[in-house]
Design an enzyme around this catalytic site. Structure first.
Site, mmCIF file in Angstrom:
data_model
loop_
_atom_site.group_PDB
_atom_site.id
_atom_site.type_symbol
_atom_site.label_atom_id
_atom_site.label_comp_id
_atom_site.label_asym_id
_atom_site.label_seq_id
_atom_site.Cartn_x
_atom_site.Cartn_y
_atom_site.Cartn_z
ATOM 1 N N HIS A 268 -100.395 -55.036 32.081
ATOM 2 C CA HIS A 268 -101.669 -55.081 32.810
ATOM 3 C C HIS A 268 -101.540 -54.343 34.150
ATOM 4 O O HIS A 268 -102.487 -53.702 34.601
ATOM 5 C CB HIS A 268 -102.096 -56.534 33.045
ATOM 6 C CG HIS A 268 -102.441 -57.261 31.772
ATOM 7 N ND1 HIS A 268 -103.271 -56.724 30.813
ATOM 8 C CD2 HIS A 268 -102.062 -58.472 31.294
ATOM 9 C CE1 HIS A 268 -103.400 -57.581 29.812
ATOM 10 N NE2 HIS A 268 -102.668 -58.643 30.074
ATOM 11 N N LEU B 267 -120.170 -41.815 42.087
ATOM 12 C CA LEU B 267 -119.836 -42.557 40.860
ATOM 13 C C LEU B 267 -120.005 -44.066 41.055
ATOM 14 O O LEU B 267 -119.590 -44.604 42.086
ATOM 15 C CB LEU B 267 -118.375 -42.262 40.483
ATOM 16 C CG LEU B 267 -117.788 -43.082 39.329
ATOM 17 C CD1 LEU B 267 -118.273 -42.546 37.986
ATOM 18 C CD2 LEU B 267 -116.263 -43.071 39.355
ATOM 19 N N ARG C 275 -95.979 -59.187 29.402
ATOM 20 C CA ARG C 275 -97.323 -58.640 29.213
ATOM 21 C C ARG C 275 -97.981 -58.231 30.541
ATOM 22 O O ARG C 275 -98.707 -57.242 30.605
ATOM 23 C CB ARG C 275 -98.212 -59.670 28.508
ATOM 24 C CG ARG C 275 -97.836 -59.922 27.066
ATOM 25 C CD ARG C 275 -98.724 -61.001 26.458
ATOM 26 N NE ARG C 275 -100.136 -60.663 26.561
ATOM 27 C CZ ARG C 275 -100.769 -59.841 25.716
ATOM 28 N NH1 ARG C 275 -100.122 -59.291 24.715
ATOM 29 N NH2 ARG C 275 -102.041 -59.579 25.880
ATOM 30 N N ARG D 117 -112.656 -46.899 23.076
ATOM 31 C CA ARG D 117 -111.772 -48.057 22.962
ATOM 32 C C ARG D 117 -110.375 -47.540 22.638
ATOM 33 O O ARG D 117 -110.189 -46.754 21.703
ATOM 34 C CB ARG D 117 -112.217 -49.034 21.882
ATOM 35 C CG ARG D 117 -111.279 -50.252 21.866
ATOM 36 C CD ARG D 117 -111.750 -51.401 21.015
ATOM 37 N NE ARG D 117 -110.840 -52.540 21.232
ATOM 38 C CZ ARG D 117 -111.159 -53.814 21.117
ATOM 39 N NH1 ARG D 117 -112.382 -54.155 20.802
ATOM 40 N NH2 ARG D 117 -110.263 -54.769 21.326
ATOM 41 N N ASP E 128 -107.767 -51.400 26.035
ATOM 42 C CA ASP E 128 -106.976 -52.307 25.197
ATOM 43 C C ASP E 128 -105.562 -51.757 24.997
ATOM 44 O O ASP E 128 -105.361 -50.528 24.997
ATOM 45 C CB ASP E 128 -107.683 -52.449 23.836
ATOM 46 C CG ASP E 128 -107.192 -53.668 23.065
ATOM 47 O OD1 ASP E 128 -106.394 -54.453 23.616
ATOM 48 O OD2 ASP E 128 -107.603 -53.825 21.903
ATOM 49 N N GLU F 5 -122.444 -43.078 21.567
ATOM 50 C CA GLU F 5 -121.424 -42.460 20.711
ATOM 51 C C GLU F 5 -120.093 -43.186 20.938
ATOM 52 O O GLU F 5 -119.701 -43.435 22.084
ATOM 53 C CB GLU F 5 -121.263 -40.974 21.066
ATOM 54 C CG GLU F 5 -122.501 -40.147 20.801
ATOM 55 C CD GLU F 5 -122.877 -40.112 19.322
ATOM 56 O OE1 GLU F 5 -121.979 -40.136 18.465
ATOM 57 O OE2 GLU F 5 -124.096 -40.056 19.034
ATOM 58 N N ARG G 184 -99.289 -54.591 24.157
ATOM 59 C CA ARG G 184 -98.396 -53.859 23.245
ATOM 60 C C ARG G 184 -97.566 -52.809 23.983
ATOM 61 O O ARG G 184 -96.418 -52.573 23.663
ATOM 62 C CB ARG G 184 -99.228 -53.199 22.123
ATOM 63 C CG ARG G 184 -99.518 -54.151 20.975
ATOM 64 C CD ARG G 184 -100.626 -53.646 20.119
ATOM 65 N NE ARG G 184 -101.917 -53.886 20.748
ATOM 66 C CZ ARG G 184 -103.063 -53.366 20.344
ATOM 67 N NH1 ARG G 184 -103.087 -52.568 19.291
ATOM 68 N NH2 ARG G 184 -104.193 -53.645 20.958
HETATM 69 C C1 FPP Z 1 -106.612 -55.875 26.786
HETATM 70 O O1 FPP Z 1 -105.307 -55.528 26.423
HETATM 71 C C2 FPP Z 1 -106.731 -55.759 28.227
HETATM 72 C C3 FPP Z 1 -107.167 -56.732 29.042
HETATM 73 C C4 FPP Z 1 -107.604 -58.063 28.574
HETATM 74 C C5 FPP Z 1 -107.173 -56.538 30.488
HETATM 75 C C6 FPP Z 1 -107.588 -55.178 30.909
HETATM 76 C C7 FPP Z 1 -107.339 -55.016 32.355
HETATM 77 C C8 FPP Z 1 -106.879 -53.889 32.904
HETATM 78 C C9 FPP Z 1 -106.614 -52.667 32.132
HETATM 79 C C10 FPP Z 1 -106.686 -53.766 34.359
HETATM 80 C C11 FPP Z 1 -107.954 -54.041 35.078
HETATM 81 C C12 FPP Z 1 -107.889 -53.556 36.442
HETATM 82 C C13 FPP Z 1 -108.693 -53.964 37.425
HETATM 83 C C14 FPP Z 1 -108.611 -53.275 38.702
HETATM 84 C C15 FPP Z 1 -109.637 -55.074 37.314
HETATM 85 P P1 FPP Z 1 -104.411 -56.628 25.709
HETATM 86 O O2 FPP Z 1 -103.731 -57.423 26.746
HETATM 87 O O3 FPP Z 1 -105.257 -57.429 24.769
HETATM 88 O O4 FPP Z 1 -103.400 -55.736 24.932
HETATM 89 P P2 FPP Z 1 -102.764 -56.062 23.502
HETATM 90 O O5 FPP Z 1 -103.900 -56.083 22.512
HETATM 91 O O6 FPP Z 1 -101.833 -54.928 23.276
HETATM 92 O O7 FPP Z 1 -102.074 -57.389 23.615
#
Ligand code: FPP
Length: 264
Positions: free
Chosen positions: A55, A149, A51, A206, A38, A225, A42
């Site tokens: 990602h 893995l 945004r 998280r 998460d 945990e 931000r």
């Molecule tokens: C939440 O952060 C994150 C997501 C919804 C997407 C997570 C995806 C990735 C980290 C990349 C995944 C990679 C692959 C290869 C599939 P948010 O956007 O809600 O952040 P915020 O709360 O700060 O707005």
């Protein structure tokens, strides 16, 4: 194993990394780590970026953390990449998130093969765009013989959705006469989940300071945990992972019972 990691460190970070590394016990590495990644949005906002840039950076962190986890001897890494609720986001963001498996796997697959890593997925793949399904399925197929893995992407995954599906499958079997009331046990319910073949996570991480599960592995996390950090996912690094593992190793896992001298 740690030497493999250590060789990759720059001199600047070496001392603090080394300190962290020394505190982690090689023999008690959590076998299954699940991560709610998460804070991408931000991270981008802080830099006045769109945004999707967050990602993209988050995807690079996935690559790094997969390597570290593999080097540390973690057996399963489950990453919450897209939830059943994430469809509510703007189309441009959803489209970008759907392009990430392809981007990631196109460039990282040779290394996954080299590292003997197997790609798996939990979630409803059937409603993902065709290109996303293709990228994931191709990586799953190509890595299915790998024995190292397990890199398990939770993609269009929601724990309640998973439980509803499990209940429906069980009802079907009850109606067909192949499952009876007495057969319904905790173990049997576990068999109907998308993670049936995997052990439950030992450690849940998280990032970004949020302290909730957001519909992630509700059944499977019963005795896991938890470790929460304010660090935003794109900034999450090997030191954070080591810190999470160090804290995990300091916990006393009792599974509702007592341990050793506590029973006397
Ligand atoms: C939440 O952060 C994150 C997501 C919804 C997407 C997570 C995806 C990735 C980290 C990349 C995944 C990679 C692959 C290869 C599939 P948010 O956007 O809600 O952040 P915020 O709360 O700060 O707005």
């Amino acid at each position: 194993m740690f030497n493999k990691l250590f060789r990759k460190k720059s001199n600047t970070n070496e001392a603090s990394f080394n300190q962290q590394k020394d505190l982690v016990k090689d023999e008690c590495i959590p076998a299954h780590i699940a991560i709610i990644m998460d804070g991408n949005g931000r991270w981008a906002k802080k830099r006045a970026m769109p945004r999707i840039k967050g990602h993209h950076e988050g995807m690079n962190t996935v690559r790094k953390i997969t390597r570290y986890a593999d080097d540390l001897g973690v057996k399963i890494l489950t990453l919450y990449a897209f939830s059943t609720e994430n469809w509510k986001r703007p189309k441009i963001e959803v489209d970008f998130l759907m392009s990430l498996p392809g981007q990631f796997l196109n460039s990282f697959l040779p290394e996954l093969m080299e590292r003997n890593i197997r790609v798996e997925m939990i979630g409803d793949g059937s409603t993902l765009p065709a290109h996303t399904q293709k990228a994931l399925q191709s990586a799953i197929d190509q890595t299915k013989g790998n024995t190292g893995l397990i890199l398990n992407f939770a993609m269009n995954y929601g724990s309640r959705d998973e439980i509803v599906r499990a209940m429906k499958s069980m009802m079907d079997e009850v109606e067909a006469g192949t499952l009876s009331y007495e057969d319904i046990t905790e173990e049997r319910i576990t068999d109907y989940l998308m993670t049936a073949h995997l052990p439950e996570p030992d450690l849940l991480i998280r990032t970004s300071g949020e302290v909730r599960l957001s519909n992630f592995m509700l059944w499977q996390l019963a005795y896991t945990e938890f470790w929460f950090t304010d660090t935003l996912w794109p900034d999450f690094d090997e030191k954070c992972l080591l810190e999470a593992i160090r804290v995990y190793q300091s916990r006393n896992r009792r599974y509702g019972g007592l341990k050793g001298e506590e029973t006397e």
